[in-house]
Scaffold this active site. Structure first.
Site, mmCIF file in Angstrom:
data_model
loop_
_atom_site.group_PDB
_atom_site.id
_atom_site.type_symbol
_atom_site.label_atom_id
_atom_site.label_comp_id
_atom_site.label_asym_id
_atom_site.label_seq_id
_atom_site.Cartn_x
_atom_site.Cartn_y
_atom_site.Cartn_z
ATOM 1 C CE LYS A 52 -3.704 -2.668 2.023
ATOM 2 N NZ LYS A 52 -4.392 -3.175 3.226
ATOM 3 C CD GLN A 96 -3.182 -4.613 6.515
ATOM 4 O OE1 GLN A 96 -3.104 -3.636 5.781
ATOM 5 N NE2 GLN A 96 -3.818 -5.708 6.139
ATOM 6 C CG ASP A 119 -8.822 0.141 4.420
ATOM 7 O OD1 ASP A 119 -8.842 -0.126 3.203
ATOM 8 O OD2 ASP A 119 -8.501 -0.695 5.295
#
Ligand code: NAP
Length: 277
Positions: A52, A96, A119
């Site tokens: 990412k 994450q 996200d």
């Protein structure tokens, strides 16, 4: 038809480069930042975060890796998220998944400010998206929707079966398909007679986390198969053998949903940066 997520992701990145340059100009030369928080040292998570960060650099964004030890507490992580929420250069925050067990992941996801939740993991973002309101979509299902849209897969009136009901994949996937007028069934570990259900589906999304769990013979002829899974050796959640002869369209593993998850995260970060600048 092969639903080539890798090629589409490369195309999206190419388009984003100009938009990022325009934002940097508006910000007087300052570069918008995506903060990527990794808690602990799980090698797969570390690889995803690195990928990412690399994608950020390719389009001209800055990535700020925040590495926290596996012993981090919920309070410590909340403190770090608050700091990033308040940092004006940080336009997106990625936490994450999964975090170590002692951390209340939901509480931490929900602490990410809605403007920076690129996200799409917060409860507020999920609620807004489900209601058809503007919000950043959870990156993996949103990436899948982008693939379906790009390849003009008909959705309205189609019967879609999502296998998996996690908060960041299965559930938002079902809501997004519903918003596009699919008739949706969500299956999970307690679902009975799963092969019978998937066999009726026009579109099957595999989001189970078990290698090749969904068998080709569970799919009807001409179905569209979307494989969100990724396991070592490039294996997905849907059986590979025979897939191309049964399905009218399918995502490959690797090169399908994975690259589009990253491209979607980056695109939503650029959208956030444009809104702020
Ligand atoms: P997860 O949180 O472990 O959820 C798995 C889901 O599958 C659960 O809802 C579970 O049901 C269901 N399930 C488990 N066993 C089942 C069975 N025997 N029959 C039917 N359903 C079953 O996983 P996730 O985070 O959603 O991820 C799913 C997959 O997507 C994994 O392969 C993961 O690697 C992949 N993934 C890929 C990306 C990407 O960027 N490409 C991103 C995220 C995830 P219960 O709710 O009943 O337990």
């Amino acid at each position: 038809m092969l639903l080539d997520g890798k090629a589409l992701a490369a195309q999206i990145e190419q388009e984003l480069k100009n938009r990022v340059q325009a934002v940097i100009q508006k910000m007087g030369g300052k570069i918008p930042v995506l903060a990527t928080i990794l808690v602990g040292d799980d090698p797969s998570s570390a690889t995803y975060v690195k990928m990412k960060g690399n994608a950020c650099k390719r389009v001209g964004l800055e990535s700020l890796p925040v590495l926290l030890p596996a012993s981090t507490t919920t309070e410590e992580l909340l403190g770090k998220i608050k700091e990033l929420n308040e940092n004006p250069l940080v336009r997106g925050i990625l936490l994450q998944h999964p975090v170590p067990k002692q951390i209340n992941e939901r509480k931490c996801f929900d602490a990410i400010s809605i403007e920076k939740d690129v996200d799409g993991v917060s409860s507020l973002g999920f609620g807004l998206m489900s209601m058809g309101e503007r919000a950043y979509g959870s990156a993996t299902p949103k990436g899948i929707m982008n693939i379906l849209e790009h390849y003009k897969i008909p959705l309205e009136g189609k019967y879609a079966v999502v296998v998996g009901r996690s908060a960041i994949l299965g559930k938002p996937m079902a809501a997004m398909l519903l918003n596009k007028n699919c008739t949706v069934t969500i299956c999970h570990s307690k679902t009975q007679n799963l092969p019978h259900i998937t066999k009726q589906a026009d579109i099957v999304v595999g989001a189970v986390g078990i290698p090749e769990f969904i068998k080709t013979e569970w799919l009807k002829n001409g179905a569209v198969a979307i494989d969100a899974g990724y396991h070592n050796g490039g294996i997905g959640d849907i059986q590979k053998e025979g897939l191309s002869s049964v399905c009218s369209a399918y995502t490959p593993v690797p090169g399908g949903v994975g690259p589009m998850t990253i491209a979607t995260l980056i695109r939503q970060t650029v959208e956030s940066a444009e809104k702020f600048s």
